[in-house]
Enzyme design. Structure first.
Site, short mmCIF file in Angstrom:
data_model
loop_
_atom_site.label_atom_id
_atom_site.label_comp_id
_atom_site.label_asym_id
_atom_site.label_seq_id
_atom_site.Cartn_x
_atom_site.Cartn_y
_atom_site.Cartn_z
N GLY A 31 1.59 2.81 10.96
CA GLY A 31 2.62 3.93 10.10
C GLY A 31 3.24 4.59 12.13
N HIS A 53 -9.62 1.34 4.46
CA HIS A 53 -8.55 1.77 5.41
C HIS A 53 -8.93 2.63 6.38
CE1 HIS A 53 -4.27 2.75 6.21
NE2 HIS A 53 -4.02 1.91 5.60
N GLY A 78 1.96 -1.20 4.33
CA GLY A 78 2.66 0.49 3.61
C GLY A 78 4.35 0.39 3.78
N GLY A 79 4.84 1.80 4.81
CA GLY A 79 5.98 2.62 4.78
C GLY A 79 6.75 1.38 4.36
N ASN A 136 0.82 -1.36 -0.23
CA ASN A 136 0.15 0.74 -0.14
C ASN A 136 1.37 1.43 -0.18
OD1 ASN A 136 -2.28 2.31 0.79
ND2 ASN A 136 -2.45 1.31 2.80
N TRP A 137 1.13 1.82 -1.26
CA TRP A 137 1.75 3.05 -1.57
C TRP A 137 1.09 4.14 -1.14
CZ3 TRP A 137 3.77 1.77 -7.47
CH2 TRP A 137 4.93 0.65 -7.41
N LYS A 138 0.41 4.57 -0.34
CA LYS A 138 -0.84 5.54 -0.46
C LYS A 138 -0.30 6.82 -0.75
CE LYS A 138 -0.39 3.61 4.70
NZ LYS A 138 0.23 3.97 6.18
N GLU A 146 -6.28 -4.23 10.15
CA GLU A 146 -5.00 -3.62 10.52
C GLU A 146 -4.65 -2.47 11.52
OE1 GLU A 146 -2.61 -2.77 6.76
OE2 GLU A 146 -4.47 -1.69 6.81
N SER A 152 2.74 -1.51 10.29
CA SER A 152 3.74 -1.90 10.78
C SER A 152 5.17 -2.95 10.73
CB SER A 152 4.74 -1.43 12.22
OG SER A 152 4.58 0.10 11.96
N GLU A 188 -7.28 4.34 6.79
CA GLU A 188 -7.01 6.63 7.34
C GLU A 188 -8.47 7.05 6.05
OE1 GLU A 188 -3.19 5.89 4.82
OE2 GLU A 188 -2.41 5.52 6.98
P1 PGA Z 1 2.45 0.83 7.89
O1 PGA Z 1 1.23 0.22 6.66
O2 PGA Z 1 2.89 -0.44 7.24
O3 PGA Z 1 3.01 1.26 7.12
O4 PGA Z 1 2.48 0.13 8.98
C1 PGA Z 1 -0.19 -0.51 6.65
C2 PGA Z 1 -1.29 -0.06 6.11
O5 PGA Z 1 -1.69 1.06 6.21
O6 PGA Z 1 -1.48 -0.90 5.04
#
Ligand code: PGA
Length: 249
Positions: free
Chosen positions: A172, A94, A232-233, A9-11, A166, A211, A96
């Site tokens: 994050g 998600h 994500g990250g 997930n590159w956001k 999640e 994470s 967010e």
């Molecule tokens: P993260 O994000 O790996 O940076 O914690 C995961 C996500 O939001 O899908």
């Protein structure tokens, strides 16, 4: 035996150059051969992703889709459009989106339904905040989020979805749920689905996200009810994401 899925997930990150570098690296590493791999890129980069990955085993998807199929909804992207970009998947709900853009449980149900109607695989994201975890509400919250989707699409259609657990407190933050914490919720999610349809519970992939790193992936993916990860990250770092995918093989 369920096949594992590792999703990036590159956001809202990256530019043409970064996308191009990551994709060539993923191709070189032949990702997608031994476990499913999906890239959730910003919408604007999806044609680039599609053109680069079309001959590979790597799949891709949108990070969000509209709760409508077409019409006067300025700024939105529909499941139909994602499908036309060759997407196989789309993220739904998600945290967010839920926290910042008003995606309620009901809206997530509608988005799941529309994604399914276009032949996309919705990756339905669920998870509790730290406050909810501390108040012992984790499973109530997660079940409520899932119930809204099941109410909308029916339990049998859930077989065509992926669930991503999640925990909001792990996204994050650098704080990963421990393998046992993740397994406990994943097992409970599977039990909740099994109460309604055992065959769907057996089949559905449940990903862990929050994470995930090259250092934590192997142990997390080794848990019996963890069928891969939503990353994500760490998915923006080539060698780290490749290592995470290898941990799922
Ligand atoms: P993260 O994000 O790996 O940076 O914690 C995961 C996500 O939001 O899908």
């Amino acid at each position: 035996m369920r096949r594992k899925l590792v999703a990036a997930n590159w956001k809202m990150n990256g530019d043409t150059a970064l996308v191009s570098g990551l994709l060539s690296g993923f191709l070189e590493a032949e990702l997608g051969a031994k476990c499913d791999v999906a890239i959730f890129a910003p919408t604007i980069f999806l044609p680039q992703v599609a053109a680069t990955l079309k001959e590979s085993k790597i799949r891709w998807g949108g990070q969000n889709s509209a709760a409508y199929l077409k019409g006067a909804y300025t700024g939105e992207t529909s499941s139909v459009m994602l499908k036309e970009c060759g997407c196989q998947y789309v993220l739904v709900g998600h945290s967010e989106r839920r926290a910042l853009f008003g995606d309620t449980n009901e809206i997530c149900g509608v988005k799941t339904e529309l994604a399914l109607s276009e032949g996309l695989i919705p990756v339905v994201c669920v998870g509790e905040t730290l406050e909810q975890r501390e108040a012992n509400q984790t499973m109530d919250i997660v079940r409520e989020q899932l119930r809204a989707v099941i109410d909308q699409v029916g339990i049998d259609a859930l077989a065509s979805c992926v669930i991503a657990y999640e925990p909001v407190w792990a996204i994050g933050t650098g704080v990963t749920a421990s393998p046992d914490q993740a397994q406990a919720v994943h097992a409970d999610i599977r039990a909740y689905v099994a109460e309604q349809r055992a065959s769907v519970a057996e089949k559905i992939q449940i990903l862990y996200g929050g994470s995930v790193t090259a250092g934590t992936a192997q142990e997390l993916f080794g848990m019996p009810d963890v069928d891969g990860g939503l990353v994500g990250g760490a998915s923006l770092k080539l060698s780290e994401f490749v290592t995470i995918c290898h941990s799922a093989e």
